[in-house]
Design a protein around this motif. Structure first.
Motif, PDB file in Angstrom:
ATOM      1  N   UNK A   1      79.560  16.904  28.249  1.00 58.38           N
ATOM      2  CA  UNK A   1      78.258  16.463  27.708  1.00 58.38           C
ATOM      3  C   UNK A   1      77.114  16.599  28.712  1.00 58.38           C
ATOM      4  N   UNK A   2      77.427  16.451  30.014  1.00 64.58           N
ATOM      5  CA  UNK A   2      76.355  16.496  31.020  1.00 64.58           C
ATOM      6  C   UNK A   2      75.900  17.939  31.306  1.00 64.58           C
ATOM      7  N   UNK A   3      76.712  18.936  30.920  1.00 66.65           N
ATOM      8  CA  UNK A   3      76.385  20.316  31.295  1.00 66.65           C
ATOM      9  C   UNK A   3      75.243  20.887  30.455  1.00 66.65           C
ATOM     10  N   UNK A   4      74.532  21.812  31.077  1.00 70.42           N
ATOM     11  CA  UNK A   4      73.344  22.424  30.475  1.00 70.42           C
ATOM     12  C   UNK A   4      73.758  23.443  29.402  1.00 70.42           C
ATOM     13  N   UNK A   5      73.318  23.233  28.169  1.00 68.39           N
ATOM     14  CA  UNK A   5      73.687  24.171  27.099  1.00 68.39           C
ATOM     15  C   UNK A   5      72.556  25.136  26.771  1.00 68.39           C
ATOM     16  N   UNK A   6      71.452  25.011  27.507  1.00 69.09           N
ATOM     17  CA  UNK A   6      70.229  25.766  27.176  1.00 69.09           C
ATOM     18  C   UNK A   6      70.465  27.277  27.142  1.00 69.09           C
ATOM     19  N   UNK A   7      71.187  27.760  28.195  1.00 69.01           N
ATOM     20  CA  UNK A   7      71.329  29.206  28.312  1.00 69.01           C
ATOM     21  C   UNK A   7      72.275  29.816  27.280  1.00 69.01           C
ATOM     22  N   UNK A   8      72.899  28.935  26.469  1.00 66.77           N
ATOM     23  CA  UNK A   8      73.798  29.458  25.440  1.00 66.77           C
ATOM     24  C   UNK A   8      73.030  29.908  24.199  1.00 66.77           C
ATOM     25  N   UNK A   9      71.784  29.556  24.167  1.00 63.50           N
ATOM     26  CA  UNK A   9      70.908  29.963  23.064  1.00 63.50           C
ATOM     27  C   UNK A   9      70.474  31.405  23.316  1.00 63.50           C
ATOM     28  N   UNK A  10      70.826  32.318  22.408  1.00 64.51           N
ATOM     29  CA  UNK A  10      70.434  33.714  22.582  1.00 64.51           C
ATOM     30  C   UNK A  10      69.048  33.892  21.988  1.00 64.51           C
ATOM     31  N   UNK A  11      68.084  33.895  22.861  1.00 64.77           N
ATOM     32  CA  UNK A  11      66.701  33.871  22.421  1.00 64.77           C
ATOM     33  C   UNK A  11      66.282  35.231  21.877  1.00 64.77           C
ATOM     34  N   UNK A  12      66.150  35.311  20.554  1.00 65.46           N
ATOM     35  CA  UNK A  12      65.852  36.600  19.918  1.00 65.46           C
ATOM     36  C   UNK A  12      64.473  37.116  20.297  1.00 65.46           C
ATOM     37  N   UNK A  13      63.523  36.186  20.528  1.00 68.85           N
ATOM     38  CA  UNK A  13      62.158  36.627  20.887  1.00 68.85           C
ATOM     39  C   UNK A  13      62.196  37.283  22.265  1.00 68.85           C
ATOM     40  N   UNK A  14      62.916  36.632  23.189  1.00 71.31           N
ATOM     41  CA  UNK A  14      63.028  37.198  24.537  1.00 71.31           C
ATOM     42  C   UNK A  14      63.704  38.566  24.498  1.00 71.31           C
ATOM     43  N   UNK A  15      64.776  38.670  23.713  1.00 71.98           N
ATOM     44  CA  UNK A  15      65.493  39.952  23.636  1.00 71.98           C
ATOM     45  C   UNK A  15      64.584  41.037  23.055  1.00 71.98           C
ATOM     46  N   UNK A  16      63.826  40.658  22.049  1.00 69.32           N
ATOM     47  CA  UNK A  16      62.917  41.612  21.402  1.00 69.32           C
ATOM     48  C   UNK A  16      61.826  42.066  22.351  1.00 69.32           C
ATOM     49  N   UNK A  17      61.340  41.144  23.157  1.00 65.32           N
ATOM     50  CA  UNK A  17      60.250  41.495  24.080  1.00 65.32           C
ATOM     51  C   UNK A  17      60.762  42.238  25.312  1.00 65.32           C
ATOM     52  N   UNK A  18      62.025  41.978  25.670  1.00 62.66           N
ATOM     53  CA  UNK A  18      62.628  42.632  26.843  1.00 62.66           C
ATOM     54  C   UNK A  18      62.724  44.137  26.621  1.00 62.66           C
ATOM     55  N   UNK A  19      62.973  44.529  25.352  1.00 61.15           N
ATOM     56  CA  UNK A  19      63.300  45.930  25.058  1.00 61.15           C
ATOM     57  C   UNK A  19      62.096  46.857  25.196  1.00 61.15           C
ATOM     58  N   UNK A  20      62.333  48.035  25.806  1.00 68.24           N
ATOM     59  CA  UNK A  20      61.345  49.126  25.757  1.00 68.24           C
ATOM     60  C   UNK A  20      61.564  49.937  24.478  1.00 68.24           C
ATOM     61  N   UNK A  21      62.827  49.943  24.035  1.00 64.92           N
ATOM     62  CA  UNK A  21      63.188  50.695  22.833  1.00 64.92           C
ATOM     63  C   UNK A  21      64.293  49.920  22.138  1.00 64.92           C
ATOM     64  N   UNK A  22      64.283  49.955  20.806  1.00 66.84           N
ATOM     65  CA  UNK A  22      65.408  49.373  20.064  1.00 66.84           C
ATOM     66  C   UNK A  22      65.998  50.472  19.192  1.00 66.84           C
ATOM     67  N   UNK A  23      67.325  50.520  19.164  1.00 68.13           N
ATOM     68  CA  UNK A  23      68.010  51.477  18.281  1.00 68.13           C
ATOM     69  C   UNK A  23      68.989  50.692  17.428  1.00 68.13           C
ATOM     70  N   UNK A  24      68.943  50.910  16.133  1.00 70.36           N
ATOM     71  CA  UNK A  24      69.933  50.290  15.259  1.00 70.36           C
ATOM     72  C   UNK A  24      70.853  51.391  14.768  1.00 70.36           C
ATOM     73  N   UNK A  25      72.080  51.363  15.263  1.00 71.29           N
ATOM     74  CA  UNK A  25      73.035  52.430  14.955  1.00 71.29           C
ATOM     75  C   UNK A  25      74.451  51.861  15.028  1.00 71.29           C
ATOM     76  N   UNK A  26      75.257  51.995  14.029  1.00 69.92           N
ATOM     77  CA  UNK A  26      74.869  52.507  12.722  1.00 69.92           C
ATOM     78  C   UNK A  26      73.997  51.485  11.996  1.00 69.92           C
ATOM     79  N   UNK A  27      73.076  52.015  11.181  1.00 74.03           N
ATOM     80  CA  UNK A  27      72.259  51.152  10.328  1.00 74.03           C
ATOM     81  C   UNK A  27      72.828  51.275   8.917  1.00 74.03           C
TER      82      UNK A  27
END
Ligand code: CTP
Length: 411
Positions: A76-102
Motif C-alpha cells: 500500500x505504501x508503494x508509489x503506483x503513479x508510474x503504472x499509469x500509461x499516460x496516453x497524452x505523454x505517449x502521443x506527444x513523445x512520438x515524432x511519427x505514429x504507425x498503426x500496423x496492422x490496422x
C-alpha cells in the motif's frame, strides 16, 4: 542514413494475423536508427507476444491504461503513479505514429473517434504524422464502410500505406494483406523525405582550402580545415537537398552517402567544377578559402635550393564567387567573408562586388572563430544590408543557422 534515424516512433498494433510481421517491422525501425514504443490492442496479443516486441524494441510494451497486475502486487505504501500509461505523454513523445496492422475494426474506431483502448487514446492524442497500414480480407478491404473509414482518415490528414495483393490468411487471394515490413519502411522514408523543406532543391557548396602549385612538391595553401563547408553540406542533406560538395584538400568526410563530393586541388579546378553544375543549382554556398594568388609559372621539376633570396611571381586566381555572382540567374548565392578589420563595411562591399544575396561574416577578432576551430561566430548580412550578429556556436550549429536562412528563402 535513413530519415528515420533518431525519430521516435509509436507503433500501434491491432488484432489481425499480420501482427506477426510487426516483429520484423520493429527490427527495421531499430536498424534505421529510430526509437520504438510499441502499443498493442488487447486482441493483437493473441497474434504476437508483447515479450517478443519488447525485446526487439528495447522498451516495455503497453496495452492498457493501467498495469493492474503489477499495481495489485505493490504494498500500500508503494508509489503506483508510474503504472499509469499516460496516453497524452505517449502521443506527444512520438515524432511519427504507425498503426500496423490496422484492422477494419481499429480503422473504423479511429475514423469515428472511439476511444476504448490505449492505442486509440494515443492516436487521438498524437500531434505527429500518423501512418496506417490496413490489413484485412479482400471483401472487407472493399466494403463501403471500410472505404468510408479510409476516406475519413485521409481527410483527417493521416497517411495510408495501401495494402498489397496476394494470398490472404483466409485462403483467398486479392488485395488486403498488409504491406510487407520492408515496403512500409520504404514508403515512410520516401514520404518523410518529400516533406523535408529542401526536397527537390540542389545546393552547391564549396569547402576547404585550395593548393596552388609552385613545383611538383610545393604549393601555396592556407589553414582552412573544410569543417564549415562539410557541416553545411551535412545539414543541407538532412533537409532533403541534393548536395554537390566541391572541396579542396581536407581530412573531412561527409556524414551522408547522398552528398556528391568533387575533390579538387586548385582554384582553377574549383572554378571549373562549380561552373559545370551552376545552371542546375538553386543555391550556392561558397565556404571555401580559395587562394587569391597562384604562382605565375609552375616549375615542371623540383626547384633546387640556390640563391639566398627566392622570389615567386604570383598572379590572381579567378574569384569563383564573383564570377558566379556575375552570371547569377535564379540562384540564391551565399558567400563568406573573413575579415580582420572594418568587418561590416568590408563585408557589405563584398555583397555588392560579388552580387550576393547573403554574406556570412567571420571576424578573426572574435575569439573562437576562424580556421581549424570547431566553433564559429558569424554575422549574417543580407543584400539589403540587414546585419544579424549570432552567438559563438559549434560549426554544426552555425551550419544549422545558415541552412535555416536558406529554408526561409524558399518558404
Ligand atoms: N572566394 C572565391 N574565389 C576566390 C576568393 C574568394 O570564390 N578566388 C569566395 C570565398 O569562398 C568566400 C568569399 O569569396 O565565400 C570571400 O572570400 P574572402 O577571402 O573573405 O574575400 P576575398 O574576396 O578573397 O577578398 P580579400 O581576401 O581581399 O578580403
Amino acid at each position: 542514413m535513413s530519415v528515420l534515424n533518431g525519430k521516435k516512433v509509436v507503433l500501434g498494433i491491432s488484432g489481425g494475423i499480420a501482427a506477426y510481421k510487426t516483429a520484423s517491422l520493429v527490427r527495421l525501425f531499430i536498424k534505421a536508427g529510430a526509437q520504438v514504443q510499441v502499443i498493442m490492442t488487447p486482441a493483437s496479443k493473441d497474434f504476437v507476444t508483447p515479450l517478443t516486441l519488447s525485446v526487439l524494441s528495447k522498451n516495455p510494451v503497453y496495452s492498457t491504461f493501467y498495469d493492474k497486475e503489477v499495481a495489485d502486487s505493490l504494498a500500500p505504501s508503494e508509489e503506483a503513479k508510474e503504472l499509469w500509461n499516460n496516453h497524452v505523454e505517449l502521443g506527444l513523445w512520438a515524432d511519427i505514429m504507425l498503426i500496423a496492422p490496422a484492422t477494419a475494426n481499429t480503422l473504423s474506431k479511429m475514423a469515428n473517434g472511439t476511444c476504448d483502448n490505449l492505442l486509440l487514446a494515443v492516436y487521438l492524442s498524437a500531434k505527429c504524422p500518423v501512418y496506417f497500414a490496413p490489413a484485412m480480407d479482400l471483401d472487407m478491404y472493399k466494403h463501403p464502410s471500410t472505404l468510408n473509414s479510409f476516406q475519413k482518415l485521409l481527410e483527417f490528414g493521416n497517411i495510408m500505406i495501401p495494402a498489397e495483393s496476394g494470398e490472404l490468411a483466409s485462403g483467398l487471394s486479392g488485395e488486403g494483406r498488409m504491406a510487407e515490413p520492408e515496403n512500409i519502411i520504404a514508403f515512410m522514408e520516401a514520404h518523410m523525405r518529400q516533406q523535408l523543406p529542401l526536397c527537390g532543391k540542389s545546393i552547391l557548396i564549396t569547402a576547404g582550402p585550395t593548393y596552388e602549385a609552385i613545383d611538383p612538391v610545393r604549393f601555396i595553401g592556407n589553414h582552412s580545415s573544410g569543417k564549415m563547408g562539410f557541416n553545411i553540406a551535412n545539414r543541407a542533406a538532412e533537409l532533403g537537398a541534393n548536395v554537390f560538395l566541391v572541396t579542396g584538400p581536407t581530412h573531412c568526410k561527409p556524414l551522408y552517402t547522398s552528398i556528391q563530393v568533387f575533390p579538387v586541388v586548385s582554384a582553377k579546378q574549383m572554378y571549373e567544377k562549380c561552373f559545370e553544375w551552376y545552371d542546375k543549382m538553386d543555391v550556392v554556398i561558397a565556404a571555401a578559402a580559395v587562394a587569391d594568388y597562384r604562382p605565375k609559372e609552375v616549375a615542371s621539376q623540383k626547384i633546387k635550393k640556390a640563391a639566398e633570396n627566392f622570389v615567386i611571381e604570383l598572379e590572381k586566381t579567378q574569384d569563383i564567387l564573383a564570377a558566379l555572382g556575375a552570371e547569377k540567374q535564379h540562384q540564391l548565392l551565399i558567400g563568406f567573408a573573413l575579415e580582420t578589420e572594418n568587418e561590416i563595411e568590408n563585408a557589405k562591399a563584398k555583397i555588392q562586388k560579388k552580387n550576393l544575396d547573403v554574406i556570412v561574416l567571420n571576424s578573426l577578432q572574435d575569439e573562437g572563430a576562424g580556421f581549424g576551430k570547431s566553433t564559429n561566430k558569424i554575422t549574417f548580412i543580407d543584400k539589403n544590408f540587414t546585419v544579424e550578429p549570432m552567438e559563438l556556436k559549434s560549426k554544426t550549429a552555425v551550419a544549422v543557422d545558415i541552412m535555416d536562412k536558406v529554408c526561409a528563402y524558399f518558404k
